[in-house]
Write a protein that holds these residues in place. Structure first.
Motif, PDB file in Angstrom:
ATOM      1  N   UNK A 248       0.832  -1.208   0.000  1.00 11.40           N
ATOM      2  CA  UNK A 248       0.000   0.000   0.000  1.00 11.40           C
ATOM      3  C   UNK A 248       0.865   1.256   0.000  1.00 11.40           C
ATOM      4  N   UNK A 249       1.999   1.217   0.736  1.00 12.37           N
ATOM      5  CA  UNK A 249       2.921   2.360   0.744  1.00 12.37           C
ATOM      6  C   UNK A 249       3.504   2.581  -0.647  1.00 12.37           C
ATOM      7  N   UNK A 250       3.901   1.486  -1.297  1.00 13.91           N
ATOM      8  CA  UNK A 250       4.480   1.592  -2.631  1.00 13.91           C
ATOM      9  C   UNK A 250       3.478   2.173  -3.627  1.00 13.91           C
ATOM     10  N   UNK A 251       2.230   1.759  -3.500  1.00 14.36           N
ATOM     11  CA  UNK A 251       1.206   2.262  -4.400  1.00 14.36           C
ATOM     12  C   UNK A 251       0.965   3.754  -4.186  1.00 14.36           C
ATOM     13  N   UNK A 252       0.960   4.185  -2.922  1.00 10.08           N
ATOM     14  CA  UNK A 252       0.771   5.598  -2.614  1.00 10.08           C
ATOM     15  C   UNK A 252       1.932   6.420  -3.149  1.00 10.08           C
ATOM     16  N   UNK A 253       3.160   5.947  -2.906  1.00  8.48           N
ATOM     17  CA  UNK A 253       4.340   6.652  -3.399  1.00  8.48           C
ATOM     18  C   UNK A 253       4.343   6.703  -4.929  1.00  8.48           C
ATOM     19  N   UNK A 254       3.921   5.608  -5.546  1.00  6.20           N
ATOM     20  CA  UNK A 254       3.865   5.572  -7.007  1.00  6.20           C
ATOM     21  C   UNK A 254       2.890   6.616  -7.539  1.00  6.20           C
ATOM     22  N   UNK A 255       1.744   6.737  -6.882  1.00  5.94           N
ATOM     23  CA  UNK A 255       0.751   7.716  -7.321  1.00  5.94           C
ATOM     24  C   UNK A 255       1.284   9.138  -7.189  1.00  5.94           C
ATOM     25  N   UNK A 256       2.107   9.381  -6.182  1.00  5.32           N
ATOM     26  CA  UNK A 256       2.674  10.720  -5.978  1.00  5.32           C
ATOM     27  C   UNK A 256       3.899  10.971  -6.854  1.00  5.32           C
ATOM     28  N   UNK A 257       4.518   9.912  -7.359  1.00  4.04           N
ATOM     29  CA  UNK A 257       5.787  10.080  -8.045  1.00  4.04           C
ATOM     30  C   UNK A 257       6.914  10.364  -7.078  1.00  4.04           C
ATOM     31  N   UNK A 258       6.765   9.908  -5.851  1.00  2.91           N
ATOM     32  CA  UNK A 258       7.734  10.171  -4.783  1.00  2.91           C
ATOM     33  C   UNK A 258       8.656   8.968  -4.601  1.00  2.91           C
ATOM     34  N   UNK A 259       9.953   9.210  -4.490  1.00  2.40           N
ATOM     35  CA  UNK A 259      10.900   8.133  -4.274  1.00  2.40           C
ATOM     36  C   UNK A 259      10.734   7.540  -2.881  1.00  2.40           C
ATOM     37  N   UNK A 260      10.961   6.235  -2.754  1.00  2.00           N
ATOM     38  CA  UNK A 260      10.859   5.566  -1.448  1.00  2.00           C
ATOM     39  C   UNK A 260      11.854   6.161  -0.476  1.00  2.00           C
ATOM     40  N   UNK A 261      13.063   6.428  -0.940  1.00  2.00           N
ATOM     41  CA  UNK A 261      14.104   6.968  -0.076  1.00  2.00           C
ATOM     42  C   UNK A 261      15.129   7.715  -0.900  1.00  2.00           C
ATOM     43  N   UNK A 262      15.787   8.672  -0.243  1.00  2.00           N
ATOM     44  CA  UNK A 262      16.984   9.281  -0.793  1.00  2.00           C
ATOM     45  C   UNK A 262      18.188   8.726  -0.023  1.00  2.00           C
ATOM     46  N   UNK A 263      19.397   9.087  -0.438  1.00  2.00           N
ATOM     47  CA  UNK A 263      20.604   8.518   0.170  1.00  2.00           C
ATOM     48  C   UNK A 263      21.674   9.607   0.284  1.00  2.00           C
TER      49      UNK A 263
END
Length: 324
Positions: A248-263
């Motif tokens: 569900x988190x991945x789907x939400x991030x995908x809809x926003x175009x937001x990366x899971x994490x930066x480094x």
């Protein structure tokens, strides 16, 4: 708070200058990925053709450098690690959507540096964001079997917003021919729509909320491990499964175009990064999991704290940055 989500959803990302603590993974001699600001970067060099008039030589050299940088930027985008050992280049072979995303990123690249040299050559640096449309299309391809239920509440709100915007534009377009009565009716209808939209945005439990005193993001200290960055890192609990991101988190991030994490390379830099907000929590990683080196295991204390943040709804709008 919701404004931040809309900005991300439309892929607005400003170009940033690379810093010493940025984690840049070079995929070729002049091309790489800046995992700290979420962008593909490339350098190019050029020289004007022999016989070019001196008045045009600098311009022609920089034009040649731009073409070289664009070619190198393509290498950067194709070499982005998406999930495990899968890179964008492999996804392009089976997805026209990814091909068009790469082409769009190349066309939308920003020239962040243009440096004419005394010897007549020119050097150019190009930057293209990974977040936004590119990330949205990559994630939707990776999550293809499950993306039909992606972020239903945000989708509903966005549809309501665009519907309201269409109504406003239609009302403005017809206002020149409208009488006072019809304008009053239109305003009443618009007020009802805005009231409904406000209620939808503020009353739904599924939406991210800013809670005073709660953490605003997490910093994972993975130094000393052999962890490597990707667009789909996973955080695991010791002797258990994935804690974050869930499907569900991945789907939400995908809809926003937001990366899971930066480094990044430095804990202090990570704590001050805008993606984790004013009150980030620092968690220590134990080691990586599996052969791909893109999944990381937290200790028991860190796992408990992250699970509590998820339970409290903090991770619905919290950023993640991993220190390598």
């Amino acid at each position: 708070m919701y404004l931040r989500i809309i900005v991300i959803a439309f892929g607005v990302l400003s170009a940033e200058v690379s810093r010493a603590d940025d984690y840049i993974e070079w995929v070729a001699a002049n091309s790489g990925i800046n995992w700290t600001n979420g962008s593909a970067v490339a350098e190019g060099a050029g020289l004007a053709k022999p016989g070019t008039p001196p008045s045009l030589a600098k311009m022609m050299a920089c034009r040649a450098a731009l073409v070289d940088a664009q070619r190198n930027l393509l290498e950067s985008l194709q070499g982005i690690r998406v999930e495990g050992i899968t890179i964008v280049d492999k996804l392009m072979l089976k997805s026209d959507l990814i091909k068009s995303s790469v082409e769009g990123s190349l066309k939308g690249a920003v020239m962040t540096s243009r440096r004419p040299q005394a010897d007549g050559t020119c050097e150019v640096t190009l930057t293209a964001p990974i977040a936004g449309n590119f990330a949205r299309n990559v994630y939707s391809t990776v999550l293809a079997p499950n993306n039909q239920s992606s972020a239903p509440m945000e989708s509903a709100i966005q549809k309501a917003m665009f519907s309201t915007l269409d109504y406003v534009l239609s009302a403005i377009a017809s206002s020149a021919h409208a009488n006072e009565s019809s304008l009053e009716t239109a305003l009443e209808t618009l007020t009802r729509r805005l009231d409904a939209l406000e209620a939808l945005m503020t009353n739904q439990k599924g939406l991210p909320k800013a809670v005073r005193g709660m953490p605003t993001g997490i910093v994972i200290d993975a130094r000393g491990s052999n962890f490597i960055p990707s667009m789909s890192p996973k955080i695991r609990k010791l002797r258990a499964g994935v804690i974050y991101p869930k499907m569900s988190d991945q789907q939400t991030l995908a809809a926003r175009g937001q990366l899971v994490s930066l480094f990044t390379r430095d804990v202090t830099t990570a704590q001050q990064h805008p993606i984790v907000g004013d009150r980030p929590v620092v968690l220590k990683a134990l080691r990586t999991w599996g052969d791909t080196r893109t999944e990381i295991v937290l200790n028991s204390e860190g796992s408990s704290r992250l699970e509590k943040m998820i339970q409290d709804g903090v991770m619905q709008d919290a950023g993640v940055i991993i220190v390598l």
